[in-house]
Motif scaffolding. Structure first.
Motif, PDB file in Angstrom:
ATOM      1  N   MET A 134       1.034  -1.229   0.264  1.00 43.47           N
ATOM      2  CA  MET A 134      -0.063  -0.020  -0.276  1.00 43.47           C
ATOM      3  C   MET A 134       0.886   1.019   0.221  1.00 43.47           C
ATOM      4  SD  MET A 134      -2.889  -1.209   2.767  1.00 43.47           S
ATOM      5  CE  MET A 134      -4.097  -2.210   2.387  1.00 43.47           C
ATOM      6  N   GLU A 193      -2.444  -6.240  -6.352  1.00 47.29           N
ATOM      7  CA  GLU A 193      -3.382  -6.319  -7.659  1.00 47.29           C
ATOM      8  C   GLU A 193      -3.794  -7.196  -7.382  1.00 47.29           C
ATOM      9  OE1 GLU A 193      -2.982  -2.821 -10.884  1.00 47.29           O
ATOM     10  OE2 GLU A 193      -1.596  -4.169 -11.500  1.00 47.29           O
ATOM     11  N   LEU A 197      -6.024  -7.767  -4.543  1.00 46.22           N
ATOM     12  CA  LEU A 197      -8.068  -7.453  -4.772  1.00 46.22           C
ATOM     13  C   LEU A 197      -8.437  -7.487  -5.927  1.00 46.22           C
ATOM     14  CD1 LEU A 197      -6.383  -3.752  -3.598  1.00 46.22           C
ATOM     15  CD2 LEU A 197      -7.637  -4.828  -1.867  1.00 46.22           C
ATOM     16  N   LEU A 230      -5.004  -1.397 -11.051  1.00 47.01           N
ATOM     17  CA  LEU A 230      -5.118  -0.712 -10.033  1.00 47.01           C
ATOM     18  C   LEU A 230      -4.670   1.104 -10.817  1.00 47.01           C
ATOM     19  CD1 LEU A 230      -3.693  -1.877  -6.590  1.00 47.01           C
ATOM     20  CD2 LEU A 230      -6.173  -1.720  -7.354  1.00 47.01           C
ATOM     21  N   CYS A 235      -9.146   2.039  -3.822  1.00 49.73           N
ATOM     22  CA  CYS A 235      -7.725   1.619  -3.538  1.00 49.73           C
ATOM     23  C   CYS A 235      -6.734   2.506  -2.047  1.00 49.73           C
ATOM     24  CB  CYS A 235      -6.902   0.714  -4.322  1.00 49.73           C
ATOM     25  SG  CYS A 235      -5.782  -0.280  -3.143  1.00 49.73           S
ATOM     26  N   ARG A 270      -8.534   4.146   0.761  1.00 49.85           N
ATOM     27  CA  ARG A 270      -8.470   3.108   1.648  1.00 49.85           C
ATOM     28  C   ARG A 270      -6.781   2.803   1.882  1.00 49.85           C
ATOM     29  NH1 ARG A 270     -13.548   3.785   4.238  1.00 49.85           N
ATOM     30  NH2 ARG A 270     -15.493   2.495   2.375  1.00 49.85           N
ATOM     31  N   SER A 271      -6.027   2.956   1.239  1.00 56.26           N
ATOM     32  CA  SER A 271      -4.644   2.529   1.320  1.00 56.26           C
ATOM     33  C   SER A 271      -3.903   4.065   2.505  1.00 56.26           C
ATOM     34  CB  SER A 271      -3.808   2.420   0.456  1.00 56.26           C
ATOM     35  OG  SER A 271      -3.740   1.468  -0.352  1.00 56.26           O
TER      36      SER A 271
END
Length: 297
Positions: free
Chosen positions: A8, A42, A45, A49, A66, A69-70
């Protein structure tokens, strides 16, 4: 989980820099390692991305989600790390700052060095940039900016007053004469700041207010470029006192129209929210307030 958090971090850095190579340099890892972390994220998830071309790296819709959230996860981890060492009186982690090039060179670099000497477990990354950046999107903890009015959406803490003065080299003044009032500036070559007051300069002397449309054949978006142009005899420049005072003291530059004052701006420390202000940012803020009040220059 730690690998996913690292992934992340790498992904957030790629989103910020727009480059795998720049991310590798910033995080001190190989470009292949950056690629591996992105691929693992990737795969975890189950979504692409990033859109990658030979010239650019952009976020997909899944990447936008993402990234948000990261950044939340990384901020939470940083808070946990800082709180775990706060009781021992040790600040850890990394702070990201941004400021103008001129103030960074003249004063902030030395201030950061002194602050880090007091906190050896802390790291600071300084983005020197005269353009305003989005603090949230760029993950900037603290911005040092000079303005008449700070962004109303940010929390602003004043650090010092920023006065500006007219200066020119002895050679320029010997060749072109010394203006005796603001209107006389229209007969001179003026060096103007492209991002602020390029063609109209404001002055006051007591209650007397003047606005002068200066002639500028040389403009730039950065103060130190104009400073060096003034030193080279290219014209009259309106410069912050924190930058030119040593040169005035040495005689390399002379004051022009010293009885007239330009509008005084303020050097601010800006940050997005008081709510999530980390102990390290609070400590740096207090340090900078003490360092620059009263203004050491």
């Amino acid at each position: 989980m730690m690998d996913r958090l690292k992934a992340m971090q790498v992904f957030s850095c790629v989103a910020s820099t727009g480059s795998f190579s720049a991310t590798a340099d910033q995080l001190d890892m190989s470009r292949a390692m950056v690629t591996r972390y992105i691929a693992e994220l990737e795969q975890w998830l189950g979504a692409r991305l990033l859109q990658r071309t030979t010239r650019s790296v952009t976020l997909t819709d899944a990447g936008e989600n993402c990234l948000r959230r990261s950044q939340q996860m990384l901020a939470l981890m940083q808070d946990i790390e800082e709180e775990s060492t706060q009781h021992a009186g040790e600040l850890r982690g990394q702070l990201r700052l941004t400021c103008s090039m001129s103030f960074g060179h003249a004063h902030l670099a030395a201030a950061i060095g002194d602050f880090l000497a007091q906190h050896p477990a802390l790291k600071i990354d300084l983005n020197v940039n005269d353009m305003a950046v989005n603090l949230v999107e760029s993950r900037i903890d603290l911005a040092i900016r000079i303005s008449l009015e700070p962004d109303a959406l940010l929390i602003a803490r004043p650090l010092a007053a920023c006065e500006s003065v007219l200066v020119a080299s002895p050679r320029y003044l010997a060749q072109n004469g010394i203006p005796n009032d603001p209107e006389a500036l229209t007969l001179h070559d003026c060096l103007s700041y492209a991002n602020f007051g390029k063609s109209i300069w404001q002055f006051h002397r007591g209650q007397d207010q003047r606005s002068v449309a200066v002639r500028s054949r040389f403009s730039a978006n950065e103060a130190t470029v104009l400073l060096h142009a003034a030193l080279a005899g290219s014209g009259i420049a309106l410069q912050p006192s924190y930058l030119v005072n040593p040169l005035l003291a040495s005689g390399e530059l002379h004051l022009v129209l010293p009885e007239w004052q330009a509008p005084t701006m303020t050097i601010y420390a800006l940050y997005p929210s008081r709510r999530h202000l980390s102990p390290a940012v609070r400590a740096l803020l207090d340090f900078l307030v003490a360092r620059f009040h009263p203004a050491p220059w």
